[in-house]
Write an enzyme that holds these catalytic residues in place. Structure first.
Site, mmCIF file in Angstrom:
data_model
loop_
_atom_site.group_PDB
_atom_site.id
_atom_site.type_symbol
_atom_site.label_atom_id
_atom_site.label_comp_id
_atom_site.label_asym_id
_atom_site.label_seq_id
_atom_site.Cartn_x
_atom_site.Cartn_y
_atom_site.Cartn_z
ATOM 1 N N HIS A 53 0.869 -1.192 0.000
ATOM 2 C CA HIS A 53 0.000 0.000 0.000
ATOM 3 C C HIS A 53 0.900 1.234 0.000
ATOM 4 C CE1 HIS A 53 -4.003 1.690 0.501
ATOM 5 N NE2 HIS A 53 -3.405 2.638 1.169
ATOM 6 N N ALA A 54 0.729 2.089 -1.021
ATOM 7 C CA ALA A 54 1.645 3.233 -1.205
ATOM 8 C C ALA A 54 1.682 4.126 0.029
ATOM 9 C CB ALA A 54 1.186 4.059 -2.401
ATOM 10 N N HIS A 113 0.001 12.074 -5.924
ATOM 11 C CA HIS A 113 -0.610 12.101 -4.589
ATOM 12 C C HIS A 113 0.459 11.943 -3.512
ATOM 13 C CE1 HIS A 113 -3.780 11.482 -1.574
ATOM 14 N NE2 HIS A 113 -2.823 10.763 -0.991
ATOM 15 N N GLU A 114 1.325 10.939 -3.695
ATOM 16 C CA GLU A 114 2.376 10.696 -2.690
ATOM 17 C C GLU A 114 3.397 11.831 -2.695
ATOM 18 O OE1 GLU A 114 0.240 7.552 -1.736
ATOM 19 O OE2 GLU A 114 1.812 8.555 -0.602
ATOM 20 N N HIS A 135 2.352 14.668 -0.567
ATOM 21 C CA HIS A 135 2.642 14.536 0.871
ATOM 22 C C HIS A 135 4.064 14.999 1.173
ATOM 23 C CE1 HIS A 135 -0.972 12.596 2.207
ATOM 24 N NE2 HIS A 135 -0.849 11.566 1.386
ATOM 25 N N GLU A 194 -3.969 15.345 2.319
ATOM 26 C CA GLU A 194 -4.415 14.478 1.205
ATOM 27 C C GLU A 194 -4.699 15.273 -0.056
ATOM 28 O OE1 GLU A 194 -3.666 11.529 3.688
ATOM 29 O OE2 GLU A 194 -3.879 11.554 1.511
ATOM 30 N N HIS A 217 -7.319 0.629 5.253
ATOM 31 C CA HIS A 217 -7.354 1.618 6.323
ATOM 32 C C HIS A 217 -8.053 1.116 7.574
ATOM 33 C CE1 HIS A 217 -6.425 3.665 2.660
ATOM 34 N NE2 HIS A 217 -6.007 4.711 3.321
ATOM 35 N N TYR A 237 -9.993 11.793 3.298
ATOM 36 C CA TYR A 237 -10.072 11.689 1.841
ATOM 37 C C TYR A 237 -11.362 12.312 1.307
ATOM 38 C CZ TYR A 237 -6.223 8.460 2.577
ATOM 39 O OH TYR A 237 -5.030 7.888 2.965
HETATM 40 C C1 LIG Z 1 3.653 7.302 6.646
HETATM 41 C C2 LIG Z 1 2.272 7.437 6.079
HETATM 42 O O1 LIG Z 1 1.427 6.590 6.236
HETATM 43 N N1 LIG Z 1 2.014 8.579 5.392
HETATM 44 C C3 LIG Z 1 0.691 8.834 4.823
HETATM 45 C C4 LIG Z 1 0.641 10.251 4.274
HETATM 46 C C5 LIG Z 1 0.782 11.268 5.371
HETATM 47 O O2 LIG Z 1 -0.021 11.199 6.311
HETATM 48 O O3 LIG Z 1 1.696 12.124 5.272
HETATM 49 C C6 LIG Z 1 0.475 7.886 3.641
HETATM 50 O O4 LIG Z 1 1.309 7.845 2.785
HETATM 51 N N2 LIG Z 1 -0.682 7.185 3.586
HETATM 52 C C7 LIG Z 1 -0.916 6.192 2.537
HETATM 53 C C8 LIG Z 1 -2.072 6.560 1.601
HETATM 54 C C9 LIG Z 1 -1.952 5.739 0.311
HETATM 55 C C10 LIG Z 1 -3.096 5.907 -0.699
HETATM 56 C C11 LIG Z 1 -4.471 5.740 -0.077
HETATM 57 O O5 LIG Z 1 -4.624 4.996 0.872
HETATM 58 N N3 LIG Z 1 -5.483 6.404 -0.658
HETATM 59 C C12 LIG Z 1 -6.886 6.131 -0.242
HETATM 60 C C13 LIG Z 1 -7.847 7.171 -0.851
HETATM 61 C C14 LIG Z 1 -7.384 7.715 -2.146
HETATM 62 C C15 LIG Z 1 -7.514 6.969 -3.318
HETATM 63 C C16 LIG Z 1 -7.104 7.509 -4.531
HETATM 64 C C17 LIG Z 1 -6.537 8.805 -4.575
HETATM 65 O O6 LIG Z 1 -6.137 9.356 -5.748
HETATM 66 C C18 LIG Z 1 -6.393 9.534 -3.393
HETATM 67 C C19 LIG Z 1 -6.811 8.991 -2.183
HETATM 68 C C20 LIG Z 1 -7.292 4.746 -0.726
HETATM 69 O O7 LIG Z 1 -6.506 4.148 -1.466
HETATM 70 O O8 LIG Z 1 -8.386 4.312 -0.334
HETATM 71 C C21 LIG Z 1 -2.911 4.825 -1.774
HETATM 72 C C22 LIG Z 1 -3.381 5.432 -3.073
HETATM 73 C C23 LIG Z 1 -3.297 6.930 -2.934
HETATM 74 C C24 LIG Z 1 -3.001 7.212 -1.481
HETATM 75 C C25 LIG Z 1 -2.001 8.058 1.277
HETATM 76 O O9 LIG Z 1 -1.050 8.491 0.628
HETATM 77 O O10 LIG Z 1 -2.936 8.784 1.693
HETATM 78 ZN ZN LIG Z 2 -2.454 10.520 0.949
#
Ligand SMILES: CC(=O)N[C@@H](CC(=O)O)C(=O)NC[C@H](CC1(C(=O)N[C@@H](Cc2ccc(O)cc2)C(=O)O)CCCC1)C(=O)O
Ligand SMILES: [Zn+2]
Length: 601
Positions: A329-330, A359-360, A363, A387, A491, A501
């Site tokens: 998970h990214a 997206h990443e 952050h 986000e 999550h 989100y």
């Molecule tokens: C150390 C740590 O954990 N750091 C935090 C960041 C921080 O707090 O600084 C972090 O990296 N969180 C991981 C999480 C990953 C992803 C995610 O979970 N996305 C949601 C919702 C979504 C889906 C599509 C989209 O385009 C945007 C959002 C899902 O996939 O359901 C996977 C795909 C994209 C983003 C993230 O980056 O938010």
């Molecule tokens: Zn994010």
């Protein structure tokens, strides 16, 4: 720590003693660095050795923050009455501990449960539909690819059911125990339950109502899109549909039905016109994950924002290794030492992953912009802001105009006509509008569990009740309380708050609208410059406006940061509605013409 603390507070009052404030910052960021290194080692190589180290370091940092918390609250019991609002704000960030407030043995149990659930999720394998004896399929990339590409209803149902049975079901009892300990921690932080602790991060008494109101505003649009998609999927998978108006969850191109852009090819409004799926082009042009990150970095620096540091390119993990288990998970990591920032992503060369890269990177850009804030202010103004950064820039990147600019869309393809814009907006709505009910219900579900409305005997029933009520979908196979289908979404076992989100989906369009005006790319009175065509690429003015707000971190309440970036203080659905308004009209007319009635029983 007490003496250190006394002069710390003085330091905050008497700049001359600033060095001691630095000590508290240094103490906390040093511990944060050490535990981040251990977390990273585990997430990029799941094994017992790394798990033990990670758990012990996270216990250390929990002990330190509890020690600081105990000293602050005993030394300064009346800190809430202090005159200086900034000092009160600093005290508040120190006294909201989360799980670290637990006694050591309870904290250990909490961390172990969370690790076990995330490990289970990250290592679950399922059997193939076509080759029954092949049982080593991972969620990423195998099941994601099947859900995106397969049009075989039975294969989709098999993969959906296997994943939900194997990833969620076994963690149900663990999750129940986890909820109890998590609520104990919340109470130690003076919150009634974990849901209340999560909502505190938004610093607004009316936040729940504000979110409900935003959803009610956008629900009619969602229902128009749902009706159109349902009609088009019925043409393909006819026998799967009944007269309940619900869409079977496995037919929407995504394991959680949270983004529907992968079924765009089954329902392109104008098939002869361009679409923004540039996956083929990326592959043809020899795109690699590294190239995708470089393209994104160049977009950020074109706005005058900060380039990724040396460490980032050296230490990030941007492809799934084939010799060990990793948490695919990214995620984007700030190692708290102002130097080390990394992304871990099992990147595939697809349009979706190009968006995820942005997206990443968003952050990391936020982490870089606030790295010189005091340690306790190195956070998003609220979780939704963190986000929204990458997604806001991605709204420019994904436009047909920008895709042409970077050579992913052929220069000869017409993109300024009405039909192309409907194709584009429909593809964007399948991602952004489809997500709204999911982004909302994933925390509504957990608020109801944390506040005791729902106990473990109803975990799965409640999940599908909300999934039907908000998304208008149903499971493709019989579900029971032996299942725990919410646990099939990262999550939930990873215990990451999700409303961020939903908030991001709303505010990213407010950020986009404001930056587009700044870049001269959008004018509400000029129909030749609609919001959905705006690309802020290379606009230093837009970049510096965004940076001005993001550099503040969490040093001020988020409405003040919102005002710096957009001129408004509130969340406001007018931007997303304006962006999609041509499509909302088009869908309403298309549904009327088909005689498709929006909504479900
Ligand atoms: C150390 C740590 O954990 N750091 C935090 C960041 C921080 O707090 O600084 C972090 O990296 N969180 C991981 C999480 C990953 C992803 C995610 O979970 N996305 C949601 C919702 C979504 C889906 C599509 C989209 O385009 C945007 C959002 C899902 O996939 O359901 C996977 C795909 C994209 C983003 C993230 O980056 O938010
Ligand atoms: Zn994010």
């Amino acid at each position: 720590v007490a003496p250190l603390l006394i002069c710390i507070i003085d330091a905050w009052n008497l700049p001359s003693l600033r060095y001691s404030a630095l000590n508290l910052d240094q103490l906390s960021s040093q511990k944060c660095y050490e535990s981040s290194v251990a977390e990273w080692a585990y997430a990029t190589d799941i094994n017992d050795e790394n798990e033990k180290t990670k758990l012990s370091l996270s216990l250390d940092i929990a002990k330190l923050s509890k020690e600081i918390w105990q000293n602050v609250t005993t030394t300064f019991p009346l800190w809430r009455e202090f005159k200086d609002p900034d000092l009160v704000r600093k005290f508040k960030t120190i006294t909201i501990l989360g799980s670290a407030a637990l006694p050591d043995d309870q904290y250990k149990k909490y961390a172990q449960l969370e690790t076990d659930m995330t490990k289970h999720y990250s290592t679950t394998k399922v059997c193939s539909f076509k080759y029954k004896e092949t049982c080593n399929l991972s969620l990423e990339p195998d099941l994601i690819k099947i859900m995106r590409e397969s049009r075989d209803e039975e294969e989709l149902r098999h993969v959906w059911t296997e994943w939900h049975d194997k990833s969620g079901g076994p963690t149900k009892q663990t999750y129940k125990q986890f909820v109890e300990i998590s609520n104990q921690a919340a109470k130690l932080n003076n919150f009634k339950d974990t849901g209340a602790l999560w909502l505190d991060g938004y610093e607004s008494e009316t936040f729940k109502d504000d979110v409900e109101e935003l959803w009610q505003t956008l629900k009619p649009f969602y229902q128009q899109m749902h009706a159109y998609v349902r009609a088009k999927l019925r043409n393909v998978y006819g026998d799967q549909f009944s007269d309940d108006g619900l869409i079977p969850a496995h037919l929407l191109g995504n394991m959680w039905a949270q983004a529907w852009d992968n079924v765009f090819p089954l329902m392109t409004p104008y098939p002869t016109k361009a679409s923004i799926d540039v996956t083929e082009q990326m592959i043809q042009q020899g795109y690699t994950p590294l190239k995708m990150f470089q393209v994104s970095d160049e977009f950020f620096t074109s706005l005058g924002l900060i380039p990724m540091p040396e460490e980032f390119w050296k230490e990030s993990l941007i492809e799934k290794p084939d010799d060990r288990e990793v948490v695919c998970h990214a995620s984007a990591w700030d190692f708290c030492n102002k130097k080390d920032f990394r992304i871990k992503q099992c990147t595939r060369v697809t349009t979706t992953d190009l968006i995820t890269v942005h997206h990443e990177m968003g952050h990391i850009q936020y982490d870089l912009l606030y790295k010189d804030q005091p340690y306790f202010y190195r956070q998003g103004a609220n979780p939704g802001f963190h986000e929204a950064v990458g997604d806001t820039l991605a709204l420019s990147v994904i436009t047909p105009k920008h895709l042409k600019e970077i050579g992913l869309l052929d220069k000869s393809i017409p993109i300024d006509d009405y039909e192309t814009s409907i194709n584009f907006l429909f593809s964007m709505a399948l991602d952004k509008i489809a997500f709204l009910p999911f982004g909302y219900l994933t925390d509504k579900y957990r608020w109801d569990i944390y506040d005791g409305t729902v106990d473990e005997s109803q975990y799965n029933t409640h999940w599908w009740k909300l999934r039907k009520e908000y998304q208008g979908i149903k499971p493709p196979s019989e579900r029971s309380e032996a299942n725990f289908d919410a646990g099939a979404k990262f999550h939930v076992p990873a215990n990451v708050e999700y409303l961020r989100y939903f908030v991001s989906t709303i505010i990213q369009f407010q950020f986009h609208r404001s930056l587009c005006i700044e870049a001269g790319q959008y004018d509400p009175l000029d129909s030749n410059k609609p919001l959905h065509n705006c690309d802020i690429y290379r606009s230093k003015a837009a970049g510096s406006k965004l940076a001005a707000g993001l550099s503040m971190g969490s040093s001020k309440p988020w409405p003040e940061v919102m005002k710096v970036i957009t001129g408004q203080e509130k969340m406001d659905a007018s931007a997303i509605r304006e962006y999609f308004s041509p499509l909302e009209k088009w869908l309403t007319a298309a549904n009327e013409k088909m005689g498709e009635i929006p909504g479900w029983k």
